[in-house]
Scaffold this active site. Structure first.
Site, short mmCIF file in Angstrom:
data_model
loop_
_atom_site.label_atom_id
_atom_site.label_comp_id
_atom_site.label_asym_id
_atom_site.label_seq_id
_atom_site.Cartn_x
_atom_site.Cartn_y
_atom_site.Cartn_z
N ASP A 1 0.92 -1.43 0.16
CA ASP A 1 0.00 0.22 -0.08
C ASP A 1 0.90 1.33 -0.14
OD1 ASP A 1 -2.51 1.25 0.00
OD2 ASP A 1 -2.42 1.50 2.37
N GLN B 1 -2.68 2.21 15.00
CA GLN B 1 -1.46 2.60 14.04
C GLN B 1 -0.80 3.55 14.68
OE1 GLN B 1 -3.11 4.13 10.57
NE2 GLN B 1 -1.14 4.83 9.61
N HIS C 1 -3.66 14.25 0.68
CA HIS C 1 -3.86 13.10 1.89
C HIS C 1 -2.54 13.53 2.90
CE1 HIS C 1 -4.93 9.78 4.50
NE2 HIS C 1 -3.55 9.36 4.16
N THR D 1 -8.47 -5.73 4.42
CA THR D 1 -8.39 -4.74 3.18
C THR D 1 -9.31 -5.40 2.40
OG1 THR D 1 -5.96 -4.42 3.65
CG2 THR D 1 -6.98 -3.92 1.32
N LYS E 1 -3.39 -2.07 10.20
CA LYS E 1 -3.66 -1.96 8.99
C LYS E 1 -4.10 -3.56 8.69
CE LYS E 1 -2.88 2.32 7.50
NZ LYS E 1 -3.82 2.89 6.19
N GLU F 1 -9.39 12.62 8.00
CA GLU F 1 -9.45 13.82 7.26
C GLU F 1 -10.73 14.51 7.29
OE1 GLU F 1 -6.90 13.90 3.55
OE2 GLU F 1 -7.59 11.54 3.62
N ASP G 1 -8.75 0.36 2.39
CA ASP G 1 -7.72 -0.03 3.26
C ASP G 1 -8.27 0.29 4.70
OD1 ASP G 1 -5.21 -1.12 4.39
OD2 ASP G 1 -4.28 0.86 4.25
N GLU H 1 -10.04 3.99 4.07
CA GLU H 1 -9.22 4.63 3.20
C GLU H 1 -9.76 4.18 1.72
OE1 GLU H 1 -5.24 4.28 4.17
OE2 GLU H 1 -5.38 5.29 5.81
N ARG I 1 -6.79 3.71 13.57
CA ARG I 1 -5.81 4.98 13.61
C ARG I 1 -5.13 4.94 15.10
NH1 ARG I 1 -5.14 6.37 8.51
NH2 ARG I 1 -6.65 6.58 7.27
N GLU J 1 -9.28 3.73 -2.03
CA GLU J 1 -8.08 3.89 -2.74
C GLU J 1 -8.38 2.91 -3.98
OE1 GLU J 1 -4.49 2.18 -0.68
OE2 GLU J 1 -5.23 2.88 1.21
#
Length: 401
Positions: free
Chosen positions: A117, A229, A124, A246, A242, A347, A222, A188, A226, A190
């Site tokens: 990834d 992480q 971002h 996925t 993570k 975000e 993904d 996420e 948080r 993607e």
């Protein structure tokens, strides 16, 4: 081109697309198919009827053997399918092999060999830097020089629709770490590409070799914890925050279907090192859409991605790492410059400080149990025909730890 198959207006699965997938019908073994309109064309049956060249590629539970066959086979198959679906003379022979999508159960389209990834959206990366390091440098010092990435866990790549169990792990506490379920479960949005033709160990793949090795593109979510992480990522990067899941879409859009979507990416300054330079524009005119519990919360633009797919492939192999059939490489979160173009909740809510208020009055900083996330995407096709990627969805289930 016009197809004799009924294709609803606005469908992303027109004859210009022809994405590949694996499906099964009740009581039958999985096989390879191509989406067209509201149907899937059964390639195993088509080949058995003598209408399509086949070396046991299509009577299979994965696309891997066909993907490994190489670019000449991909193009010949695409050309033949286009002829069969546009020449009305073939209708009586082909139509019996069309299966309504509603009767086709999708399967994971390929066996995932490795999963990488990247972190290729400048918007971002800048947003995340502002959230965690207000007033600091918006980008790490290496960001403008190489596509940053991390190695994920291939065994937890799952098909769209697979429920996502809230993961547990260590999180930062007041004095000592605490263990428990994540309270910052994120998405996420993607776009990923999958490798078809492998490469030899010790032989880097140049950007010009992209079409010879890459079979097609899929949508990726993904999922990210948080808080887990944030506690674990220094100094070696993401790990358990993570690797729990996925999700990918069931349809693989061929590289050849995206020629009309190619556009120039953002200007790269400083100029990349020679191995990262490309002779063609490999940005993609493509828009994603994120829905939370049925409400659209963002529409990230993929064309703003700073690092392109050929550059990601070249960087991933420049040290001599070998490619394998089924390698999945994801773009990293796709985000744009405005709030409604951001591709993750961290975000969109600025790490929970400015929660989303959904039209039904629900407020969300991060995902709660029972929430359903749906990501779709459409790329520009020839003559304005949309190229659809289907969707990647997932519903959050309560923690079991």
């Amino acid at each position: 081109m016009e197809t004799w198959v009924p294709v609803p207006n606005g469908s992303g699965f027109g004859v210009h697309n022809l994405p590949y997938g694996v499906f099964s019908r009740r009581g039958e073994l999985p096989r390879v198919g191509v989406a067209i309109g509201d149907h899937v064309l059964d390639l195993a049956e088509l080949a058995a009827a003598g209408l399509l060249a086949d070396r046991r590629w299509f009577a299979s539970g994965t696309l891997n053997a066909f993907m490994a066959a190489g670019r000449a086979v991909w193009q010949a198959t695409r050309d033949r399918l286009t002829t069969l679906l546009t020449d009305a003379a073939y209708r009586d022979q082909v139509e019996p092999h069309l299966v309504p999508l509603s009767d086709a159960e999708p399967r994971l389209p390929f066996d995932v060999a490795d999963y990488v990834d990247f972190y290729s959206s400048r918007d971002h990366a800048a947003n995340v830097s502002q959230i965690f390091r207000p007033g600091g440098d918006p980008l790490p010092p290496n960001w403008l020089h190489l596509p940053i990435g991390y190695h994920g866990r291939a065994g937890t790549v799952v098909l769209s629709g697979t429920p996502i169990v809230r993961p547990c792990g260590q999180r930062r506490g007041d004095d000592v770490p605490v263990f428990g379920p994540t309270v910052k479960l994120d998405v996420e949005a993607e776009v990923g590409f999958v490798v078809g033709v492998p490469s030899a160990l010790g032989r880097p793949v140049p950007t010009a070799g992209f079409r010879d090795h890459v079979f097609g593109f899929v949508l990726v979510n993904d999922w990210s914890a948080r808080d887990i992480q944030a506690w674990e990522y220094q100094p070696l990067g993401p790990f358990l925050g993570k690797s729990f899941a996925t999700s990918i879409s069931p349809w693989v859009v061929p590289v050849a279907a995206l020629e009309s979507a190619r556009t120039g990416p953002p200007a790269q300054n400083p100029e990349p090192l020679p191995y990262l330079r490309t002779d063609e524009p490999w940005g993609l005119e493509m828009t994603l859409q994120i829905e939370l519990n049925g409400h659209v919360v963002s529409r990230p633009p993929f064309a703003r991605m700073y690092w392109t797919a050929p550059q990601q492939l070249a960087h991933a192999t420049v040290n001599g790492a070998a490619l394998r059939t089924g390698d999945l490489m994801a773009s990293g979160t796709v985000s744009g410059p405005t709030r409604h173009e951001r591709g993750s909740l961290i975000e969109l809510t600025w790490d929970g400080r400015d929660p989303l208020v959904l039209p039904d009055g629900q407020r969300r900083a991060y995902l709660e149990d029972g929430d359903t996330v749906r990501i779709q995407a459409t790329a520009a096709g020839p003559d304005g025909a949309p190229i659809g990627f289907g969707e990647v969805t997932g519903t959050v289930l309560p923690v079991i730890c």
